[in-house]
Design an enzyme around this catalytic site. Structure first.
Site, PDB file in Angstrom:
ATOM      1  N   LYS A  55       0.031   4.225  -0.199  1.00 23.23           N
ATOM      2  CA  LYS A  55      -0.647   5.391   0.407  1.00 23.23           C
ATOM      3  C   LYS A  55      -0.454   6.617  -0.501  1.00 23.23           C
ATOM      4  O   LYS A  55      -0.383   6.471  -1.712  1.00 23.23           O
ATOM      5  CB  LYS A  55      -0.139   5.634   1.826  1.00 23.23           C
ATOM      6  CG  LYS A  55      -0.165   4.363   2.673  1.00 23.23           C
ATOM      7  CD  LYS A  55       0.004   4.642   4.136  1.00 23.23           C
ATOM      8  CE  LYS A  55       0.098   3.329   4.878  1.00 23.23           C
ATOM      9  NZ  LYS A  55      -0.032   3.473   6.318  1.00 23.23           N
ATOM     10  N   SER A  63       3.317  -2.468  10.287  1.00 18.24           N
ATOM     11  CA  SER A  63       4.776  -2.352  10.444  1.00 18.24           C
ATOM     12  C   SER A  63       5.527  -3.633  10.077  1.00 18.24           C
ATOM     13  O   SER A  63       6.552  -3.949  10.686  1.00 18.24           O
ATOM     14  CB  SER A  63       5.125  -1.913  11.875  1.00 18.24           C
ATOM     15  OG  SER A  63       4.565  -0.646  12.140  1.00 18.24           O
ATOM     16  N   HIS A  86      -9.583   0.912   4.920  1.00 18.57           N
ATOM     17  CA  HIS A  86      -8.308   1.108   5.630  1.00 18.57           C
ATOM     18  C   HIS A  86      -8.557   2.043   6.811  1.00 18.57           C
ATOM     19  O   HIS A  86      -9.353   2.977   6.719  1.00 18.57           O
ATOM     20  CB  HIS A  86      -7.266   1.703   4.670  1.00 18.57           C
ATOM     21  CG  HIS A  86      -5.884   1.667   5.245  1.00 18.57           C
ATOM     22  ND1 HIS A  86      -5.458   2.584   6.183  1.00 18.57           N
ATOM     23  CD2 HIS A  86      -4.847   0.820   5.044  1.00 18.57           C
ATOM     24  CE1 HIS A  86      -4.207   2.301   6.520  1.00 18.57           C
ATOM     25  NE2 HIS A  86      -3.814   1.231   5.848  1.00 18.57           N
ATOM     26  N   GLY A 136       2.163   1.936  10.784  1.00 20.55           N
ATOM     27  CA  GLY A 136       3.075   3.067  10.633  1.00 20.55           C
ATOM     28  C   GLY A 136       3.779   3.456  11.928  1.00 20.55           C
ATOM     29  O   GLY A 136       4.372   4.529  12.013  1.00 20.55           O
ATOM     30  N   ASN A 161       0.862  -1.187   0.000  1.00 18.61           N
ATOM     31  CA  ASN A 161       0.000   0.000   0.000  1.00 18.61           C
ATOM     32  C   ASN A 161       0.895   1.232   0.000  1.00 18.61           C
ATOM     33  O   ASN A 161       1.505   1.553   1.024  1.00 18.61           O
ATOM     34  CB  ASN A 161      -0.889  -0.045   1.260  1.00 18.61           C
ATOM     35  CG  ASN A 161      -1.706   1.214   1.432  1.00 18.61           C
ATOM     36  OD1 ASN A 161      -1.813   2.038   0.519  1.00 18.61           O
ATOM     37  ND2 ASN A 161      -2.300   1.368   2.612  1.00 18.61           N
ATOM     38  N   GLU A 177      -6.960   4.423   7.945  1.00 19.14           N
ATOM     39  CA  GLU A 177      -6.722   5.856   7.671  1.00 19.14           C
ATOM     40  C   GLU A 177      -7.933   6.474   6.979  1.00 19.14           C
ATOM     41  O   GLU A 177      -8.237   7.651   7.183  1.00 19.14           O
ATOM     42  CB  GLU A 177      -5.440   6.017   6.836  1.00 19.14           C
ATOM     43  CG  GLU A 177      -4.209   5.762   7.702  1.00 19.14           C
ATOM     44  CD  GLU A 177      -2.980   5.282   6.964  1.00 19.14           C
ATOM     45  OE1 GLU A 177      -2.962   5.314   5.711  1.00 19.14           O
ATOM     46  OE2 GLU A 177      -2.026   4.836   7.641  1.00 19.14           O
ATOM     47  N   GLU A 179      -5.471  -5.366  10.626  1.00 16.43           N
ATOM     48  CA  GLU A 179      -4.468  -4.334  10.856  1.00 16.43           C
ATOM     49  C   GLU A 179      -4.753  -3.626  12.185  1.00 16.43           C
ATOM     50  O   GLU A 179      -5.559  -2.678  12.226  1.00 16.43           O
ATOM     51  CB  GLU A 179      -4.512  -3.308   9.719  1.00 16.43           C
ATOM     52  CG  GLU A 179      -4.188  -3.898   8.366  1.00 16.43           C
ATOM     53  CD  GLU A 179      -3.578  -2.854   7.450  1.00 16.43           C
ATOM     54  OE1 GLU A 179      -2.457  -3.096   6.991  1.00 16.43           O
ATOM     55  OE2 GLU A 179      -4.194  -1.812   7.220  1.00 16.43           O
TER      56      GLU A 179
HETATM   57  C1  PEP Z   1      -0.892  -0.101   6.041  1.00 19.89           C
HETATM   58  O1  PEP Z   1      -0.970   1.081   5.777  1.00 19.89           O
HETATM   59  O2  PEP Z   1      -1.782  -0.861   5.657  1.00 19.89           O
HETATM   60  C2  PEP Z   1       0.246  -0.579   6.817  1.00 19.89           C
HETATM   61  C3  PEP Z   1       0.231  -1.783   7.275  1.00 19.89           C
HETATM   62  O3  PEP Z   1       1.282   0.334   7.007  1.00 19.89           O
HETATM   63  P1  PEP Z   1       2.710   0.014   7.710  1.00 19.89           P
HETATM   64  O4  PEP Z   1       3.231  -1.262   7.110  1.00 19.89           O
HETATM   65  O5  PEP Z   1       3.554   1.200   7.364  1.00 19.89           O
HETATM   66  O6  PEP Z   1       2.451  -0.118   9.163  1.00 19.89           O
END
Ligand code: PEP
Length: 268
Positions: free
Chosen positions: A29, A226, A114, A187, A27, A116, A181
């Site tokens: 973003k 992460s 997601h 992040g 992703n 976000e 998630e």
């Molecule tokens: C994500 O945005 O779906 C995600 C898992 O980000 P990160 O790997 O940076 O934590």
């Protein structure tokens, strides 16, 4: 029954050689101008050529880069993905992109719900459900994201919260992927522990199967939060994990391909 060899020892039963498939989804973003996106897509297309067929790969660039990245990925091991879609197929929705428009660009996967988007665009489970239906209608594979906050985990209600998200976000005709998630792991550099991922994805698998009245292997469950090449092998070794959704580590070819190599090592 295990055979008894001449020396009196008992041979262990043959190892189950069935290789699980896994999906590694990147992703991007809101990252990627033209030149940078092209060179990353080229490096990923080249670097993924020799990966084994049980590893499925997708990258989800921002909308502005989908067409250019799609041209580079054509004929490669990597499928094109997107980060969101609207619920309608067309119409007066300024600034939005429909699932049909994505399918028209050969997009195969679309992330919906997601955290976000839930946070910054106030997306609800009901809206996520409608987006998943729109994606399925357009022949895309939705990747529906669910996850608890750190407060919910600390209060011991993470499983309850995830079950509620599953019940409302997944339409009855769901055909796609669920990404677990934990919001506190996205992040932040703080990956959930193997035990937390194991217990929670097993719970999600059972809750999805009960909600959809299907068997518990029909919907792959990804982990996201992460993930890096360092921890990918241990995460992907968990039976109930069918892949990973990767944010930060998908923005460089080495780190994203490193996760794919870890998957190869963990699953072959
Ligand atoms: C994500 O945005 O779906 C995600 C898992 O980000 P990160 O790997 O940076 O934590």
């Amino acid at each position: 029954m295990p055979q008894k060899p001449d020396d009196g020892t008992v041979e262990s039963p043959p190892r189950d050689r069935t290789i699980r498939r896994c999906l590694i989804a990147g992703n991007w973003k809101m990252n990627g101008l033209c030149a940078q996106s092209r060179s990353l897509a080229e490096a990923l297309a080249d670097g993924s050529e020799d990966l084994p067929p049980f590893i499925d790969l997708t990258i989800c660039p921002p909308f502005t880069q989908i067409a250019a990245v799609g041209d580079i990925l054509a004929g490669s091991r990597i499928r094109l993905g997107a980060q969101d879609c609207h619920v309608a197929s067309a119409g007066a929705f300024t600034g939005d992109i429909s699932a049909a428009m994505l399918a028209d660009l050969n997009v195969r996967y679309v992330i919906v719900g997601h955290s976000e988007r839930r946070l910054h665009h106030f997306e609800t489970d009901e809206l996520v459900n409608a987006k998943a239906r729109a994606a399925i209608e357009a022949d895309l594979t939705p990747i529906v994201c669910i996850g608890e906050t750190s407060e919910e985990r600390d209060a011991g209600i993470a499983h309850e919260r995830l079950s509620a998200q599953i019940a409302t976000s997944l339409p009855a005709n769901f055909r796609g992927v669920v990404a677990y998630e934990p919001i506190w792991a996205i992040g932040t550099g703080r990956t959930a522990s193997i035990q937390e991922i194991e217990e929670t994805t097993a719970h999600i698998r059972a809750a999805v199967a009960a909600h959809l009245e299907t068997d518990d292997k029909s919907v792959p469950i990804l982990y996201g939060g992460s993930v890096t090449a360092r921890d990918a092998a241990s995460i992907l070794s968990i039976n109930s994990v069918g892949g990973v959704l990767v944010g930060g580590a998908s923005l460089a070819a080495d780190s994203f391909l490193g996760i794919a190599l870890a998957a190869q090592e963990a699953l072959s």
